[in-house]
Design an enzyme around this catalytic site. Structure first.
Site, PDB file in Angstrom:
ATOM      1  N   HIS A 174      -1.290   1.364  -4.495  1.00  0.00           N
ATOM      2  CA  HIS A 174      -1.784   2.632  -4.281  1.00  0.00           C
ATOM      3  C   HIS A 174      -0.885   3.861  -5.049  1.00  0.00           C
ATOM      4  O   HIS A 174      -0.708   4.941  -4.815  1.00  0.00           O
ATOM      5  CB  HIS A 174      -2.005   3.014  -2.805  1.00  0.00           C
ATOM      6  CG  HIS A 174      -3.250   2.486  -2.308  1.00  0.00           C
ATOM      7  ND1 HIS A 174      -2.877   2.242  -0.762  1.00  0.00           N
ATOM      8  CD2 HIS A 174      -4.107   1.767  -2.558  1.00  0.00           C
ATOM      9  CE1 HIS A 174      -4.196   1.596  -0.405  1.00  0.00           C
ATOM     10  NE2 HIS A 174      -4.709   1.270  -1.501  1.00  0.00           N
TER      11      HIS A 174
ATOM     12  N   GLN B 129       1.016  -1.099   0.112  1.00  0.00           N
ATOM     13  CA  GLN B 129      -0.217   0.007  -0.071  1.00  0.00           C
ATOM     14  C   GLN B 129       0.919   1.312  -0.131  1.00  0.00           C
ATOM     15  O   GLN B 129       0.335   2.287   0.018  1.00  0.00           O
ATOM     16  CB  GLN B 129      -1.113  -0.005   1.317  1.00  0.00           C
ATOM     17  CG  GLN B 129      -2.019  -1.103   1.213  1.00  0.00           C
ATOM     18  CD  GLN B 129      -2.303  -1.329   2.703  1.00  0.00           C
ATOM     19  OE1 GLN B 129      -3.211  -0.714   3.312  1.00  0.00           O
ATOM     20  NE2 GLN B 129      -1.774  -1.995   3.535  1.00  0.00           N
TER      21      GLN B 129
HETATM   22  C1  BV8 Z   1     -12.207   3.264  -3.786  1.00  0.00           C
HETATM   23  C2  BV8 Z   1      -2.037   6.785  -1.392  1.00  0.00           C
HETATM   24  C3  BV8 Z   1     -13.902   3.188  -4.941  1.00  0.00           C
HETATM   25  C4  BV8 Z   1      -2.074   8.124  -1.314  1.00  0.00           C
HETATM   26  C5  BV8 Z   1      -3.795   5.691  -0.083  1.00  0.00           C
HETATM   27  C6  BV8 Z   1     -15.336  -0.563   1.991  1.00  0.00           C
HETATM   28  C7  BV8 Z   1     -15.446  -0.395   3.053  1.00  0.00           C
HETATM   29  C8  BV8 Z   1     -15.005   0.701   3.939  1.00  0.00           C
HETATM   30  C9  BV8 Z   1     -14.657   1.998   3.100  1.00  0.00           C
HETATM   31  C10 BV8 Z   1     -14.581   1.673   1.821  1.00  0.00           C
HETATM   32  C11 BV8 Z   1     -14.725   0.150   1.372  1.00  0.00           C
HETATM   33  N1  BV8 Z   1     -14.270   0.371  -0.238  1.00  0.00           N
HETATM   34  C12 BV8 Z   1     -13.763   1.684  -0.377  1.00  0.00           C
HETATM   35  C13 BV8 Z   1     -13.778   2.483   0.570  1.00  0.00           C
HETATM   36  C14 BV8 Z   1     -13.499   3.807   0.692  1.00  0.00           C
HETATM   37  C15 BV8 Z   1     -11.853   3.962   0.958  1.00  0.00           C
HETATM   38  C16 BV8 Z   1     -11.605   3.195   2.486  1.00  0.00           C
HETATM   39  O1  BV8 Z   1     -10.882   2.193   2.337  1.00  0.00           O
HETATM   40  N2  BV8 Z   1     -11.512   4.138   3.336  1.00  0.00           N
HETATM   41  C17 BV8 Z   1     -11.187   3.549   4.686  1.00  0.00           C
HETATM   42  C18 BV8 Z   1     -10.277   4.862   5.431  1.00  0.00           C
HETATM   43  C19 BV8 Z   1     -12.287   3.221   5.575  1.00  0.00           C
HETATM   44  N3  BV8 Z   1     -11.050   3.374  -0.287  1.00  0.00           N
HETATM   45  C20 BV8 Z   1     -10.876   4.142  -1.011  1.00  0.00           C
HETATM   46  O2  BV8 Z   1     -11.330   5.263  -1.294  1.00  0.00           O
HETATM   47  C21 BV8 Z   1     -10.039   3.445  -2.351  1.00  0.00           C
HETATM   48  N4  BV8 Z   1     -10.791   3.855  -3.581  1.00  0.00           N
HETATM   49  O3  BV8 Z   1     -12.514   2.360  -3.021  1.00  0.00           O
HETATM   50  O4  BV8 Z   1     -12.853   3.539  -5.006  1.00  0.00           O
HETATM   51  C22 BV8 Z   1     -14.354   3.316  -6.253  1.00  0.00           C
HETATM   52  C23 BV8 Z   1     -15.099   2.254  -6.757  1.00  0.00           C
HETATM   53  C24 BV8 Z   1     -15.594   2.292  -7.948  1.00  0.00           C
HETATM   54  C25 BV8 Z   1     -15.407   3.593  -8.584  1.00  0.00           C
HETATM   55  C26 BV8 Z   1     -14.659   4.572  -8.198  1.00  0.00           C
HETATM   56  C27 BV8 Z   1     -14.187   4.565  -6.925  1.00  0.00           C
HETATM   57  C28 BV8 Z   1      -8.872   4.091  -2.525  1.00  0.00           C
HETATM   58  C29 BV8 Z   1      -7.884   3.910  -1.204  1.00  0.00           C
HETATM   59  C30 BV8 Z   1      -6.432   4.238  -1.465  1.00  0.00           C
HETATM   60  C31 BV8 Z   1      -6.065   5.586  -0.670  1.00  0.00           C
HETATM   61  N5  BV8 Z   1      -4.918   5.838  -1.101  1.00  0.00           N
HETATM   62  N6  BV8 Z   1      -2.567   6.093  -0.055  1.00  0.00           N
HETATM   63  C32 BV8 Z   1      -0.838   8.520  -0.049  1.00  0.00           C
HETATM   64  O5  BV8 Z   1      -0.264   7.915   0.221  1.00  0.00           O
HETATM   65  O6  BV8 Z   1      -0.741   9.893  -0.198  1.00  0.00           O
HETATM   66  S1  BV8 Z   1      -4.234   5.034   1.456  1.00  0.00           S
HETATM   67  C33 BV8 Z   1      -3.012   5.047   2.383  1.00  0.00           C
HETATM   68  O7  BV8 Z   1      -3.716   4.954   3.860  1.00  0.00           O
HETATM   69  C34 BV8 Z   1      -1.708   4.086   2.506  1.00  0.00           C
HETATM   70  O8  BV8 Z   1      -1.483   3.820   1.096  1.00  0.00           O
HETATM   71  C35 BV8 Z   1      -2.391   2.806   3.226  1.00  0.00           C
HETATM   72  O9  BV8 Z   1      -3.135   2.139   2.332  1.00  0.00           O
HETATM   73  C36 BV8 Z   1      -3.308   3.635   4.112  1.00  0.00           C
HETATM   74  C37 BV8 Z   1      -2.503   3.561   5.660  1.00  0.00           C
HETATM   75  O10 BV8 Z   1      -2.765   2.499   6.051  1.00  0.00           O
HETATM   76  P1  BV8 Z   1      -1.346   1.737   6.686  1.00  0.00           P
HETATM   77  O11 BV8 Z   1      -0.472   1.642   5.536  1.00  0.00           O
HETATM   78  O12 BV8 Z   1      -1.946   0.142   7.173  1.00  0.00           O
HETATM   79  O13 BV8 Z   1      -0.750   2.533   7.661  1.00  0.00           O
HETATM   80  P2  BV8 Z   1      -1.416   2.834   9.138  1.00  0.00           P
HETATM   81  O14 BV8 Z   1      -0.800   4.104   9.642  1.00  0.00           O
HETATM   82  O15 BV8 Z   1      -2.967   2.670   9.072  1.00  0.00           O
HETATM   83  O16 BV8 Z   1      -1.169   1.744   9.957  1.00  0.00           O
HETATM   84  C38 BV8 Z   1       0.522   1.465  10.151  1.00  0.00           C
HETATM   85  C39 BV8 Z   1       0.500   0.101  11.078  1.00  0.00           C
HETATM   86  O17 BV8 Z   1       1.877  -0.310  11.253  1.00  0.00           O
HETATM   87  C40 BV8 Z   1      -0.043   0.232  12.205  1.00  0.00           C
HETATM   88  O18 BV8 Z   1      -1.229  -0.901  12.852  1.00  0.00           O
HETATM   89  C41 BV8 Z   1       0.845   0.177  13.364  1.00  0.00           C
HETATM   90  O19 BV8 Z   1       0.823  -0.479  14.655  1.00  0.00           O
HETATM   91  C42 BV8 Z   1       1.966  -0.667  12.464  1.00  0.00           C
HETATM   92  N7  BV8 Z   1       3.460  -0.218  12.737  1.00  0.00           N
HETATM   93  C43 BV8 Z   1       4.013   0.910  13.135  1.00  0.00           C
HETATM   94  N8  BV8 Z   1       5.382   0.626  13.154  1.00  0.00           N
HETATM   95  C44 BV8 Z   1       5.671  -0.544  12.934  1.00  0.00           C
HETATM   96  C45 BV8 Z   1       4.581  -1.051  12.743  1.00  0.00           C
HETATM   97  N9  BV8 Z   1       4.333  -2.372  12.551  1.00  0.00           N
HETATM   98  C46 BV8 Z   1       5.637  -3.165  12.461  1.00  0.00           C
HETATM   99  N10 BV8 Z   1       6.754  -2.568  12.824  1.00  0.00           N
HETATM  100  C47 BV8 Z   1       7.062  -1.061  13.061  1.00  0.00           C
HETATM  101  N11 BV8 Z   1       8.240  -0.822  13.259  1.00  0.00           N
END
Ligand code: BV8
Ligand code: ZN
Length: 248
Positions: A122, A104
């Site tokens: 992404h 991602q």
């Molecule tokens: C779409 C690029 C539709 C940009 C990103 C179904 C259900 C609910 C919602 C939706 C659904 N379907 C769609 C949605 C809407 C939405 C969505 O999912 N919303 C969420 C918030 C609920 N999805 C979308 O909009 C997607 N598009 O659905 O289009 C469509 C369909 C038809 C026609 C047209 C359109 C597109 C989503 C992509 C968005 N872009 N990134 C940029 O980076 O600027 S998302 C971005 O955030 C990242 O790429 C990544 O995906 C996300 C972050 O998540 P993580 O990487 O997991 O990071 P996070 O900080 O959350 O977690 C870090 C973890 O690491 C933690 O658990 C932490 O404990 C751990 N950690 C920390 N340090 C360490 C560690 N682990 C190990 N070692 C360490 N040292």
């Protein structure tokens, strides 16, 4: 810290007989390289709204703010290096038939660590393209631009080649990732909160097809109750330890 991390012998046995390994990664794998995660402590989304900055509407409303934010992230990424977590995954590729990274992350660190089989769900922050004529531009081209640059071909606005919320994933990439997931023997889920869709369906598809799920995270997540092994620790420490147990 290191000696507390237990690596189950059963996992090492499964790894030894594995043919196809999938690494599904998120921002957490780049945390030890000094790149903020999105939701963790000090996470990007805590400071600024995803909607405002990582969405087409946000860009159209305030193009220069969004452009500046990506230039700021690019600068941080350019001043950092892949860590032991990224490097160990690249090492796995040399010792197993099929190793695929489905990430991602847009930070290009898996590639810089030497992984060659990468599916970027992404997009990639090191590419730009023109909104109007879709011409692609390498990041170097506009590295010093503080405001949204214009396309040399058609004058259109230039945007980062990343997937914004509400946007479709790159053509065929999700389908290819699903295909890899269904054929995986083992799926590692590394450093992700697994809350963004459709990306978060990938490990679930692997599980459905019988893969062993291994989560590596510093804390439990939404998907922890679905995995076979949940190893709590930093991926930059856990992954090298797992690899060392394989004695390859
Ligand atoms: C779409 C690029 C539709 C940009 C990103 C179904 C259900 C609910 C919602 C939706 C659904 N379907 C769609 C949605 C809407 C939405 C969505 O999912 N919303 C969420 C918030 C609920 N999805 C979308 O909009 C997607 N598009 O659905 O289009 C469509 C369909 C038809 C026609 C047209 C359109 C597109 C989503 C992509 C968005 N872009 N990134 C940029 O980076 O600027 S998302 C971005 O955030 C990242 O790429 C990544 O995906 C996300 C972050 O998540 P993580 O990487 O997991 O990071 P996070 O900080 O959350 O977690 C870090 C973890 O690491 C933690 O658990 C932490 O404990 C751990 N950690 C920390 N340090 C360490 C560690 N682990 C190990 N070692 C360490 N040292
Ligand atoms: Zn153009």
């Amino acid at each position: 810290m290191l000696n507390e991390i237990e690596i189950p012998e059963e996992l090492i046995q499964k790894l030894r007989s594995a043919k196809s390994i999938l690494f599904f990664t998120g921002a957490g794998i780049s945390a030890e390289s000094g790149i903020d995660t999105f939701r963790g402590k000090g996470g990007l989304w805590n400071k600024m709204s995803a909607q405002e900055l990582a969405s087409f509407d946000g860009f159209m409303k305030n193009p220069n703010l969004v452009w500046e934010w990506y230039q700021y992230r690019r600068k941080i990424i350019s001043e950092t290096e892949p860590n032991a977590g990224h490097k160990t995954i690249a090492e796995f590729e040399k010792h197993f038939n099929q190793v695929t990274v489905v990430t991602q992350n847009v930070d290009n660190l898996h590639k810089r660590a030497g992984s060659t089989n990468i599916l970027e769900l992404h997009g990639n922050i090191e590419r730009n393209f023109c909104l109007k004529c879709k011409a692609f531009y390498d990041v170097e081209k506009f590295i010093d631009a503080n405001e949204v640059p214009k396309c040399e071909k058609c004058g259109g606005m230039i945007r980062p080649d990343v997937v914004w919320f509400g946007e479709m994933l790159p053509k065929g990439i999700f389908e290819e990732a699903e295909r890899i997931a269904i054929n995986a023997d083992i799926c590692f889920i590394v450093g992700t909160s697994a809350v963004v869709y459709p990306a978060a369906y990938i490990p679930l598809s692997a599980k459905e097809a019988g893969a062993t799920l291994v989560e590596i995270n510093i804390e439990l997540t939404n998907i922890s109750d679905q995995v076979d092994f949940s190893i709590l620790g930093k991926s930059g420490e856990v992954l090298p330890k797992i690899f060392s147990f394989l004695g390859l």
